[in-house]
Design a protein around this motif. Structure first.
Motif, short mmCIF file in Angstrom:
data_model
loop_
_atom_site.label_atom_id
_atom_site.label_comp_id
_atom_site.label_asym_id
_atom_site.label_seq_id
_atom_site.Cartn_x
_atom_site.Cartn_y
_atom_site.Cartn_z
N THR A 90 0.81 -1.22 0.00
CA THR A 90 0.00 0.00 0.00
C THR A 90 0.85 1.27 0.00
OG1 THR A 90 -0.19 -0.02 2.43
CG2 THR A 90 -1.93 -1.12 1.17
N ARG A 91 2.15 1.15 0.27
CA ARG A 91 3.00 2.35 0.21
C ARG A 91 2.89 3.04 -1.16
NH1 ARG A 91 6.94 3.39 4.11
NH2 ARG A 91 7.31 1.73 5.65
N LYS A 92 2.71 2.25 -2.20
CA LYS A 92 2.70 2.80 -3.55
C LYS A 92 1.35 2.63 -4.25
CE LYS A 92 6.86 4.00 -2.86
NZ LYS A 92 7.05 5.43 -2.46
N ALA A 139 6.09 10.07 -2.41
CA ALA A 139 5.77 9.91 -0.98
C ALA A 139 4.89 8.69 -0.77
CB ALA A 139 5.04 11.16 -0.46
N ASP A 140 4.94 8.12 0.43
CA ASP A 140 4.05 7.03 0.77
C ASP A 140 2.60 7.49 0.63
OD1 ASP A 140 6.06 5.18 1.38
OD2 ASP A 140 6.20 5.86 3.46
N GLU A 149 2.16 15.46 10.59
CA GLU A 149 3.24 15.93 9.73
C GLU A 149 4.04 14.74 9.23
OE1 GLU A 149 4.00 18.93 8.61
OE2 GLU A 149 2.29 19.84 9.65
N HIS A 150 4.38 14.75 7.94
CA HIS A 150 5.15 13.66 7.33
C HIS A 150 6.31 14.25 6.54
CE1 HIS A 150 6.06 10.24 4.67
NE2 HIS A 150 5.48 9.47 5.60
N PRO A 151 7.51 13.67 6.63
CA PRO A 151 8.68 14.27 5.97
C PRO A 151 8.62 14.26 4.45
CG PRO A 151 9.23 12.11 6.87
CD PRO A 151 7.87 12.47 7.39
N LEU A 196 9.05 5.58 7.48
CA LEU A 196 9.54 5.38 6.12
C LEU A 196 10.04 3.94 6.02
CD1 LEU A 196 11.53 8.73 5.67
CD2 LEU A 196 9.14 8.25 5.10
N LEU A 197 10.14 3.43 4.80
CA LEU A 197 10.56 2.05 4.62
C LEU A 197 11.96 1.82 5.18
CD1 LEU A 197 10.14 -0.77 3.46
CD2 LEU A 197 11.00 0.08 1.26
#
Length: 424
Positions: free
Chosen positions: A44-46, A54-55, A358-360, A386-387
């Protein structure tokens, strides 16, 4: 203190059902270590990407408060690392296809040898039986669990619901099973297997329809609209549109602005206890004591007429005005709230049910926070990892690898490209 502080969870789940379960455990304070395939990670990340590079929201909204380690469990060194993780963790959660863990060499018997106190929790599509090896997705579970056959209108096809009762619903069931098994272990010292089938979870959430299936043997279901319309019942629980499932007649009705707003509707229940108030509000005071209207049984064949009259009134009010007028009179109503309205709801934000994160890589996004509130164990929603972000951290701090042993694991290719610094 977090309720599950000190509990370590080995998260071998992906997509939605398993991650729903492990995210809840993480929110309650467990240290959830998400194991992902090197260079690939959770599928599901992609999936359903909205921000390039981004994820996806699909991934981020199901994997808060977790740590991510990349691990190739087919690699010999990877198997050694996994063995140490099983030795160290309290719970292992997986939603692989049936037999996948066995093929990896980690049968239940082998896991017990490594860690007799381990709780192995699994989500499958079906329980034991002729369908147990079948692949299941959300909508398949809704269909196989009885939800779809009882959802929709009588003259239309079966429908699935927008609520993810197959995936997320089963994750909730499994989480309860895990916490129960943890409590059992505090008294016995023994781990056990916990399983939740998606078909079972959907059926559990559809139990009122199984109730109605049995009631059919005693005659027609009188609270269903089709009874009042004189339409015969068949052998199975029928679709009932927006009728209430609790015995009190209720329907979704148009409100002011419905012509342009697809969510300008309210759910309105003509509860027997406040029938007089309903009559007054809609301008039909004569119905309070009129023959054919005064008692609930008398009204069953007139529900279409009654709700038509109620709707003529609701169409002159916004869905929120209906709430403001009816609630003080104890008339049960509820606005049909869109996702946009829910996302902006101040009350839900105040309780932490709607949260900004917040996400980087993707910046700020909105997510659903923990739906269960504990008075002494508040939840802070932390962004998804993150992975492989915590690969080295887990190897060193959790498993105790260092020096040459750590270098050997990294060089083996079992753990992907180790991130030496956590993302900012």
């Amino acid at each position: 203190m977090k309720a599950l502080e000190g509990v370590k969870v080995l998260d071998f789940t992906h997509v939605q059902s398993g991650p729903t379960c492990t995210q809840l455990l993480a929110w309650f304070g467990a240290d959830v270590i998400k194991v992902e395939r090197p260079g690939v990670g959770d599928a599901t990340r992609k999936q359903l990407i909205d921000v390039p590079g981004a994820d996806s929201l699909y991934f981020t909204m199901l994997n808060h408060n977790k740590r991510s380690i990349e691990l190739n469990s087919k690699n010999e060194t990877g198997k050694q690392v996994l063995t140490r993780l099983i030795e160290t963790c309290d719970v292992m959660v997986e939603n692989f296809a049936p037999g996948a863990l066995d093929r990896m060499g980690f049968t239940w018997e082998r896991i017990q040898e490594i860690n007799p106190a381990m709780i192995l929790a699994s989500i499958k599509g079906f329980g034991p039986g002729k369908y147990e090896d079948c692949k299941v997705y959300e909508n398949v579970a809704q269909c196989a669990g009885g939800s779809a056959s009882t959802t929709g209108f009588r003259d239309g096809p079966p429908l699935v619901t927008g609520a993810q009762i197959g995936d997320s619903g089963t994750g909730l069931h499994l989480c309860l099973g895990i916490v129960t098994a943890l409590y059992h272990r505090t008294q016995t010292g023994k781990g056990q297997k916990v399983s939740a089938a998606m078909q079972d979870g959907v059926l559990n959430l559809s139990r009122v329809k199984l109730r109605d299936q049995q009631r059919l043997a005693a005659g027609p279901l009188k609270e269903y609209s089709q009874f009042g319309e004189g339409v015969p019942f068949g052998e199975a629980t029928p679709r009932a549109g927006n009728d209430s499932g609790g015995g009190q007649p209720g329907r979704i009705l148009k409100c002011k602005g419905w012509e342009t707003d697809p969510d300008a509707y309210t759910y309105f229940i003509t509860q027997a206890a406040v029938w007089g108030n309903v009559c007054d509000v809609i301008g039909k005071p004569e119905w309070k004591d009129a023959p054919g209207y005064a008692t609930p049984p008398e009204r069953l064949d007139k529900l279409n007429e009654i709700f038509d009259a109620v709707e003529q009134w609701t169409m002159t009010k916004t869905k929120f005005e209906v709430m403001d007028i009816c609630n003080p009179l104890n008339i049960p109503v509820g606005p049909i709230l869109s996702m946009k309205e829910l996302m902006e709801d101040e009350g839900l934000r105040k309780t932490g049910t709607i949260v900004d994160v917040e996400h980087p890589e993707r910046g700020t996004y909105v997510t659903v926070g923990c739906p269960v509130k504990l008075s002494d164990s508040p939840v802070e929603v932390v962004r998804s990892p993150l992975l492989g972000e915590h690969t080295e951290e887990v190897l060193t701090q959790v498993l105790g690898y260092e020096g040459e042993a750590l270098a050997a694991v990294i060089e083996s290719g079992a753990v992907g490209d180790v991130r030496k610094e956590a993302a900012e």
